[in-house]
Design a protein around this motif. Structure first.
Motif, short mmCIF file in Angstrom:
data_model
loop_
_atom_site.label_atom_id
_atom_site.label_comp_id
_atom_site.label_asym_id
_atom_site.label_seq_id
_atom_site.Cartn_x
_atom_site.Cartn_y
_atom_site.Cartn_z
N MET A 1 0.84 -1.21 0.00
CA MET A 1 0.00 0.00 0.00
C MET A 1 0.87 1.25 0.00
O MET A 1 0.64 2.19 -0.76
CB MET A 1 -0.93 0.00 1.22
N GLU A 2 1.88 1.26 0.86
CA GLU A 2 2.74 2.44 0.94
C GLU A 2 3.52 2.63 -0.36
O GLU A 2 3.73 3.77 -0.81
CB GLU A 2 3.69 2.30 2.13
N ALA A 3 3.94 1.52 -0.97
CA ALA A 3 4.69 1.61 -2.24
C ALA A 3 3.80 2.09 -3.39
O ALA A 3 4.30 2.64 -4.37
CB ALA A 3 5.30 0.25 -2.57
N ALA A 4 2.48 1.89 -3.27
CA ALA A 4 1.56 2.28 -4.34
C ALA A 4 1.25 3.77 -4.33
O ALA A 4 0.64 4.29 -5.28
CB ALA A 4 0.26 1.49 -4.21
N ILE A 5 1.68 4.47 -3.29
CA ILE A 5 1.39 5.91 -3.18
C ILE A 5 2.30 6.71 -4.10
O ILE A 5 3.51 6.49 -4.13
CB ILE A 5 1.56 6.37 -1.71
N ASP A 6 1.72 7.64 -4.83
CA ASP A 6 2.47 8.51 -5.74
C ASP A 6 3.05 9.68 -4.93
O ASP A 6 2.34 10.62 -4.58
CB ASP A 6 1.55 9.03 -6.84
N LEU A 7 4.33 9.61 -4.64
CA LEU A 7 4.97 10.64 -3.81
C LEU A 7 5.19 11.95 -4.57
O LEU A 7 5.59 12.95 -3.95
CB LEU A 7 6.31 10.12 -3.26
N SER A 8 4.92 11.96 -5.87
CA SER A 8 5.05 13.22 -6.61
C SER A 8 3.85 14.14 -6.35
O SER A 8 3.92 15.34 -6.62
CB SER A 8 5.18 12.95 -8.11
N LYS A 9 2.77 13.59 -5.85
CA LYS A 9 1.61 14.40 -5.50
C LYS A 9 1.82 15.02 -4.13
O LYS A 9 2.48 14.44 -3.26
CB LYS A 9 0.34 13.56 -5.51
#
Length: 305
Positions: free
Chosen positions: A121-129
């Motif tokens: 789940m954490e890896a699926a988060i788009d950190l560019s947002k």
């Protein structure tokens, strides 16, 4: 003849001022008593004239309406509390709900996530947002600390003790507890601070740790939607909510050897019977492991092939 609406108002005031119940809990009690008062109105019954057979008829009525057994049990519990209060307050002499039975709820095993699934789940988060790091910090904090979502949305900086690696949480009924927080969760919160520090924050919202894009603290619904979407993006087919991460926290502790009493303290459960549900979760997992890996079962599987 007592005014039922007045009794209801006094009961709710008692729950708020003397028992210290949260607005959400009081709202649940309000719905429970509304069911009862509607029944009494339909049956032309005064509160002081209610006897056990009337309440058994009431229980049958809500069953006929198709209310789930879990909700039936909650309504019956609320009605019992109402009548206990009326005895305490001197409105009635005897409690007609004392022998009223609740429907059997059975054992409801909550959905849980493995550590690997939380990582996905954490890896699926788009950190560019802009909200990416915030969402990652939220998921890690929920999983690492086992917080209720209502406790997370009201988390303030004054409640974080970094050196002692713990949070001060005000739970149900205004009860405080200290909950350990992991290095990972602290690290994710620190990263979120870089984004948070450049936001325009609304006056009065400065102390809340997690904010929305308008600079105000988050709502429970916002977090629920975010977690459901993140689980979907991670390819997790389970029904996932903020409470799933709380269940996963408790189950991971139990598997790691923590005692039920310790888990009870960290979750803020008033009654250990609430915590005991996690022994059923762990036994279910254990049973699956035995069926897959025990040599007797493996031999049987080979013979079946």
């Amino acid at each position: 003849m007592s005014n039922p609406k007045r009794l209801k108002r006094r009961f709710l005031r008692y729950l708020k001022l003397e028992r210290g119940y949260s607005p959400n809990t009081i709202e649940a009690y309000t719905h429970d008593i509304d069911y009862l008062l509607k029944f009494l109105q339909d049956e032309h019954l005064a509160v002081e004239d209610v006897r056990l057979p009337h309440l058994e008829q009431f229980a049958a009525r809500i069953y006929e309406f198709g209310v789930s057994s879990r909700s039936q049990a909650r309504i019956i519990s609320g009605v019992r509390s109402f009548f206990r209060y009326l005895v305490l307050d001197g409105e009635i002499e005897d409690d007609p709900s004392e022998l009223l039975e609740s429907p059997s709820r059975g054992v409801h095993l909550p959905e849980v996530l493995s550590v690997e699934e939380v990582d996905r789940m954490e890896a699926a988060i788009d950190l560019s947002k802009w909200e990416g790091q915030r969402n990652r910090a939220i998921i890690e904090t929920l999983f690492s600390c086992g917080l209720r979502v209502s406790e997370l949305v009201t988390l303030r900086f004054a409640d974080i003790f970094k050196k002692k690696h713990c949070l001060r949480i005000v739970g149900k009924g205004g009860k405080e507890r200290l909950v350990p927080i992991s290095n990972n969760a602290l690290k994710e919160i620190k990263k979120w601070m870089y984004d948070r520090n450049v936001m325009n924050i609304k006056p009065g919202e400065e102390e809340y740790v997690f904010l929305n894009r308008r600079g105000a603290h988050l709502t429970r619904t916002m977090i629920l939607i975010m977690i459901k979407n993140t689980a979907r993006d991670a390819g997790i087919e389970k029904t996932v909510s903020p409470h799933t991460l709380r269940h996963s926290f408790a189950t991971a502790l139990l598997k790691g050897g923590a005692s039920l009493r310790a888990i009870q303290e960290m979750l803020g459960h008033e009654d250990i019977s609430t915590t005991q549900i996690y022994t059923h979760v762990d036994m279910t997992t254990l049973r699956e492991e035995i069926m897959c890996h025990h040599p007797r079962n493996m031999k049987k599987k080979l013979s079946d092939e």
